[in-house]
Design a protein around this motif. Structure first.
Motif, PDB file in Angstrom:
ATOM      1  N   ASP A 326      72.679  26.149  51.276  1.00 13.11           N
ATOM      2  CA  ASP A 326      73.390  25.130  51.873  1.00 13.11           C
ATOM      3  C   ASP A 326      73.682  24.244  50.281  1.00 13.11           C
ATOM      4  OD1 ASP A 326      73.186  25.514  54.633  1.00 13.11           O
ATOM      5  OD2 ASP A 326      71.672  24.217  54.742  1.00 13.11           O
ATOM      6  N   ASN A 327      75.016  24.123  50.145  1.00 12.61           N
ATOM      7  CA  ASN A 327      75.381  23.172  48.923  1.00 12.61           C
ATOM      8  C   ASN A 327      74.700  24.121  47.734  1.00 12.61           C
ATOM      9  OD1 ASN A 327      76.809  21.144  50.529  1.00 12.61           O
ATOM     10  ND2 ASN A 327      74.658  20.489  50.893  1.00 12.61           N
ATOM     11  N   ALA A 328      74.845  25.161  47.592  1.00 15.66           N
ATOM     12  CA  ALA A 328      74.766  26.005  46.641  1.00 15.66           C
ATOM     13  C   ALA A 328      74.520  25.678  45.227  1.00 15.66           C
ATOM     14  CB  ALA A 328      74.793  27.607  46.778  1.00 15.66           C
ATOM     15  N   GLY A 329      76.052  24.970  45.057  1.00 17.64           N
ATOM     16  CA  GLY A 329      76.476  24.648  43.614  1.00 17.64           C
ATOM     17  C   GLY A 329      75.882  23.219  43.190  1.00 17.64           C
ATOM     18  N   ASP A 330      74.754  22.789  44.100  1.00 21.70           N
ATOM     19  CA  ASP A 330      74.371  21.499  43.767  1.00 21.70           C
ATOM     20  C   ASP A 330      72.923  21.754  43.362  1.00 21.70           C
ATOM     21  OD1 ASP A 330      76.656  19.979  44.114  1.00 21.70           O
ATOM     22  OD2 ASP A 330      76.092  19.870  46.425  1.00 21.70           O
ATOM     23  N   MET A 331      72.329  20.858  42.484  1.00 21.06           N
ATOM     24  CA  MET A 331      70.988  20.930  42.051  1.00 21.06           C
ATOM     25  C   MET A 331      69.998  20.114  43.055  1.00 21.06           C
ATOM     26  SD  MET A 331      69.017  20.982  38.498  1.00 21.06           S
ATOM     27  CE  MET A 331      67.372  21.576  38.231  1.00 21.06           C
ATOM     28  N   ASP A 332      69.447  20.278  43.957  1.00 19.39           N
ATOM     29  CA  ASP A 332      68.731  19.570  45.104  1.00 19.39           C
ATOM     30  C   ASP A 332      67.320  19.795  44.593  1.00 19.39           C
ATOM     31  OD1 ASP A 332      67.594  18.148  46.927  1.00 19.39           O
ATOM     32  OD2 ASP A 332      68.650  19.538  48.549  1.00 19.39           O
ATOM     33  N   LEU A 333      66.635  18.768  43.992  1.00 19.45           N
ATOM     34  CA  LEU A 333      65.376  18.836  43.598  1.00 19.45           C
ATOM     35  C   LEU A 333      64.213  18.789  44.749  1.00 19.45           C
ATOM     36  CD1 LEU A 333      65.224  16.460  40.627  1.00 19.45           C
ATOM     37  CD2 LEU A 333      65.929  18.645  40.809  1.00 19.45           C
ATOM     38  N   ARG A 334      64.923  18.372  46.292  1.00 12.61           N
ATOM     39  CA  ARG A 334      63.962  18.412  47.176  1.00 12.61           C
ATOM     40  C   ARG A 334      64.231  19.435  47.990  1.00 12.61           C
ATOM     41  NH1 ARG A 334      62.270  13.423  48.553  1.00 12.61           N
ATOM     42  NH2 ARG A 334      63.215  11.761  47.480  1.00 12.61           N
ATOM     43  N   ARG A 335      65.007  20.553  47.598  1.00  9.29           N
ATOM     44  CA  ARG A 335      65.204  21.852  48.411  1.00  9.29           C
ATOM     45  C   ARG A 335      64.026  22.517  48.771  1.00  9.29           C
ATOM     46  NH1 ARG A 335      70.107  24.501  48.722  1.00  9.29           N
ATOM     47  NH2 ARG A 335      70.826  23.338  47.020  1.00  9.29           N
ATOM     48  N   THR A 336      63.841  22.766  50.180  1.00  9.39           N
ATOM     49  CA  THR A 336      62.879  23.479  50.831  1.00  9.39           C
ATOM     50  C   THR A 336      63.148  23.935  52.090  1.00  9.39           C
ATOM     51  OG1 THR A 336      60.439  23.507  51.232  1.00  9.39           O
ATOM     52  CG2 THR A 336      61.761  21.461  51.483  1.00  9.39           C
ATOM     53  N   PRO A 337      63.001  25.076  52.542  1.00  4.34           N
ATOM     54  CA  PRO A 337      62.545  26.059  51.762  1.00  4.34           C
ATOM     55  C   PRO A 337      63.671  26.636  50.791  1.00  4.34           C
ATOM     56  CG  PRO A 337      63.032  27.145  53.824  1.00  4.34           C
ATOM     57  CD  PRO A 337      63.338  25.619  53.978  1.00  4.34           C
ATOM     58  N   ASN A 338      63.060  27.370  49.735  1.00  6.37           N
ATOM     59  CA  ASN A 338      63.900  27.712  48.680  1.00  6.37           C
ATOM     60  C   ASN A 338      63.539  29.221  48.264  1.00  6.37           C
ATOM     61  OD1 ASN A 338      65.263  28.023  46.330  1.00  6.37           O
ATOM     62  ND2 ASN A 338      64.831  26.157  45.437  1.00  6.37           N
ATOM     63  N   PRO A 339      64.114  30.154  49.235  1.00  7.14           N
ATOM     64  CA  PRO A 339      63.714  31.546  48.960  1.00  7.14           C
ATOM     65  C   PRO A 339      64.435  32.337  47.892  1.00  7.14           C
ATOM     66  CG  PRO A 339      65.286  31.535  50.738  1.00  7.14           C
ATOM     67  CD  PRO A 339      65.067  29.984  50.366  1.00  7.14           C
ATOM     68  N   HIS A 340      64.575  31.704  46.607  1.00  2.68           N
ATOM     69  CA  HIS A 340      65.392  32.139  45.461  1.00  2.68           C
ATOM     70  C   HIS A 340      64.888  33.694  44.968  1.00  2.68           C
ATOM     71  CE1 HIS A 340      62.293  31.395  42.741  1.00  2.68           C
ATOM     72  NE2 HIS A 340      62.308  30.209  43.337  1.00  2.68           N
ATOM     73  N   LEU A 341      65.735  34.421  44.162  1.00  2.00           N
ATOM     74  CA  LEU A 341      65.584  35.551  43.805  1.00  2.00           C
ATOM     75  C   LEU A 341      64.903  35.515  42.181  1.00  2.00           C
ATOM     76  CD1 LEU A 341      68.139  37.685  46.050  1.00  2.00           C
ATOM     77  CD2 LEU A 341      65.586  37.220  46.512  1.00  2.00           C
ATOM     78  N   ALA A 342      64.552  34.501  41.748  1.00  2.00           N
ATOM     79  CA  ALA A 342      64.383  34.448  40.480  1.00  2.00           C
ATOM     80  C   ALA A 342      63.247  35.434  40.032  1.00  2.00           C
ATOM     81  CB  ALA A 342      64.187  33.149  39.922  1.00  2.00           C
ATOM     82  N   PHE A 343      62.303  35.805  40.916  1.00  2.00           N
ATOM     83  CA  PHE A 343      61.317  36.395  40.528  1.00  2.00           C
ATOM     84  C   PHE A 343      61.480  38.066  41.306  1.00  2.00           C
ATOM     85  CE2 PHE A 343      59.111  32.270  40.415  1.00  2.00           C
ATOM     86  CZ  PHE A 343      58.807  32.287  39.171  1.00  2.00           C
ATOM     87  N   GLY A 344      62.611  38.132  41.610  1.00  2.00           N
ATOM     88  CA  GLY A 344      62.923  39.631  42.410  1.00  2.00           C
ATOM     89  C   GLY A 344      62.550  39.480  43.791  1.00  2.00           C
ATOM     90  N   ALA A 345      62.428  40.865  44.151  1.00  2.00           N
ATOM     91  CA  ALA A 345      61.963  40.947  45.568  1.00  2.00           C
ATOM     92  C   ALA A 345      61.428  42.407  45.677  1.00  2.00           C
ATOM     93  CB  ALA A 345      63.238  40.893  46.676  1.00  2.00           C
ATOM     94  N   GLY A 346      60.849  42.631  46.620  1.00  2.00           N
ATOM     95  CA  GLY A 346      60.392  43.886  47.237  1.00  2.00           C
ATOM     96  C   GLY A 346      59.053  44.731  46.221  1.00  2.00           C
ATOM     97  N   PRO A 347      59.009  45.749  46.216  1.00  2.00           N
ATOM     98  CA  PRO A 347      57.865  46.411  45.281  1.00  2.00           C
ATOM     99  C   PRO A 347      57.699  45.994  43.807  1.00  2.00           C
ATOM    100  CG  PRO A 347      59.201  47.966  45.935  1.00  2.00           C
ATOM    101  CD  PRO A 347      59.809  46.625  46.665  1.00  2.00           C
ATOM    102  N   HIS A 348      58.635  45.488  43.419  1.00  2.00           N
ATOM    103  CA  HIS A 348      58.698  45.222  41.870  1.00  2.00           C
ATOM    104  C   HIS A 348      59.084  43.990  41.718  1.00  2.00           C
ATOM    105  CE1 HIS A 348      58.754  49.419  40.575  1.00  2.00           C
ATOM    106  NE2 HIS A 348      59.514  49.689  41.489  1.00  2.00           N
ATOM    107  N   SER A 349      58.605  43.144  42.728  1.00  2.00           N
ATOM    108  CA  SER A 349      58.781  41.423  42.246  1.00  2.00           C
ATOM    109  C   SER A 349      57.771  41.192  41.225  1.00  2.00           C
ATOM    110  CB  SER A 349      58.543  40.789  43.562  1.00  2.00           C
ATOM    111  OG  SER A 349      57.249  41.119  43.966  1.00  2.00           O
TER     112      SER A 349
END
Length: 401
Positions: A326-349
């Motif tokens: 929601d509101n992906a273009g805003d930086m929300d310091l309270r955002r939770t949950p936050n399932p971002h993909l910055a660390f990847g996903a799957g077997p090579h996370s």
């Protein structure tokens, strides 16, 4: 016939703004043909569900080819945070074995136990920066040396060699900054350094990860080969500092670019944990993304991709997907949950994500406590970017306090 394709990675308007292509491609062309700096063609994915689908699929190799492995796969967090650089030697079942062996050294519990040492390092670095007076470059004084110090301590490598690590790292992560012969020479030097370090640790073991892994490599069960050991040490040194060092600078810049964000954290320090996660999601300059080589056909967003295709998953573009956040273009310091993909996903996370989170949270907490009046020395639009490398970051972050 020459095909006129957009060049990838896409350019940014400024260091803290995302490329316009991300939103355009998510809306109209989620599986897009692009041309890489090498001249090769690839497909780029920009939607959250598509990126998660491909990264989570164990059928697909992370390697483009043997020559690309050392340079293209280091950006596990956007990186990020780079465990794939360390994983480039073992594949398949060997990769899972490697993760079981190395992963036990990067658990959240072990990283929490390291936190007091990381905080002490951060405090000392800020002491030195403040003593030097303002303005100061937060990247060179704090963002870069902190994770280098931490990973060197973990691996038993002298952090006095950090200038060498920066040199080798930049070459191994080069897209356009260096010639291939310069990259090859740096890789050779780095390999020789690691080999000598392992020999020294074999003769005189210490209380560090490399000494522990040497015991595994020298055991009769063959769980870890000498080449895997060298690749692990080399990869962890690069990935363990480069991505986190860049992120400390970018995270601080994001928070200072809008003073309300910094003041919010000063008023509510408990938000540091969610603020770090949101900075990881909101990062507009993470670098290349994660390549996957398709060994069989797969359908993505209604498009059938044939075997032999190289697909680049742009985790950063996916992290700005309005369908996932929601509101992906805003930086929300309270955002939770936050399932971002910055660390990847799957077997090579990213295998080092617990360490990265501990470093980022500690670095931010120490800055807030010690320098509540911290501010940018200049405008956010003028922040200089690191160019020509797989991992995105800031060349400098000049600050006052």
């Amino acid at each position: 016939m020459t095909i006129d394709l957009p060049e990838y990675p896409f350019p940014q308007p400024t260091a803290l703004e995302p490329p316009a292509e991300w939103a355009e491609l998510r809306a109209k062309c989620p599986v897009a043909e692009v041309r890489l700096a090498s001249g090769d063609q690839a497909l780029v994915l920009t939607r959250y569900q598509d990126v998660r689908q491909v990264l989570s699929d164990p059928r697909f190799s992370r390697l483009l080819n043997a020559d690309d492995a050392a340079r293209v796969t280091a950006n596990e967090s956007g990186g990020v945070f780079g465990s794939e650089q360390a994983e480039r030697t073992p594949v398949g079942e060997g990769h899972q074995r490697w993760r079981r062996l190395v992963g036990r050294y990067f658990t959240a519990k072990r990283m929490a136990a390291m936190q007091p040492r990381i905080q002490a390092m951060a405090e000392q670095l800020l002491d030195e920066m403040v003593a030097g007076g303002a303005p100061a470059d937060l990247v060179s004084a704090y963002g870069f040396p902190l994770p280098v110090w931490v990973i060197c301590d973990l691996l038993g490598v002298p952090d006095s060699d950090r200038v060498k690590f920066a040199y080798w790292s930049d070459h191994m992560l080069s897209l356009t900054r260096y010639r291939q012969d310069e990259i090859n020479a740096a890789q050779l030097e780095f390999g020789e350094y690691i080999w000598a370090h392992i020999d020294a640790k074999r003769a005189e073991p210490g209380d560090d990860l490399i000494s522990d892994l040497i015991v595994v490599a020298d055991a009769e069960d063959g769980q870890l080969s000498q080449m895997e050991l060298i690749g692990t040490a080399q990869g962890l040194l690069v990935a363990g500092h480069e991505t986190t060092a860049n992120m400390i600078g970018k995270m601080t810049a994001m928070l200072l670019a809008d003073r309300d964000r910094w003041e919010q954290l000063l008023a509510e320090p408990a938000l540091v944990r969610s603020a770090v996660e949101e900075a990881l999601r909101f990062d507009a300059n993470p670098g290349f993304g994660m390549p996957r080589y398709l060994t069989e056909e797969i359908e993505v967003s209604g498009t059938k991709l044939p075997p032999g295709t190289t697909v680049i998953s742009s985790m950063a573009a996916a992290n700005r997907d309005e369908e996932a956040f929601d509101n992906a273009g805003d930086m929300d310091l309270r955002r939770t949950p936050n399932p971002h993909l910055a660390f990847g996903a799957g077997p090579h996370s990213c295998i080092g994500q617990a360490l990265a989170r501990t470093e980022l949270q500690t670095a931010l907490n120490v800055l807030l406590n010690r320098l509540p009046g911290l501010r940018l020395d200049g405008s956010p639009e003028e922040l200089p970017r690191r160019e020509g490398l797989i991992i995105g970051g800031l060349e400098r972050l000049m600050v006052r306090w």
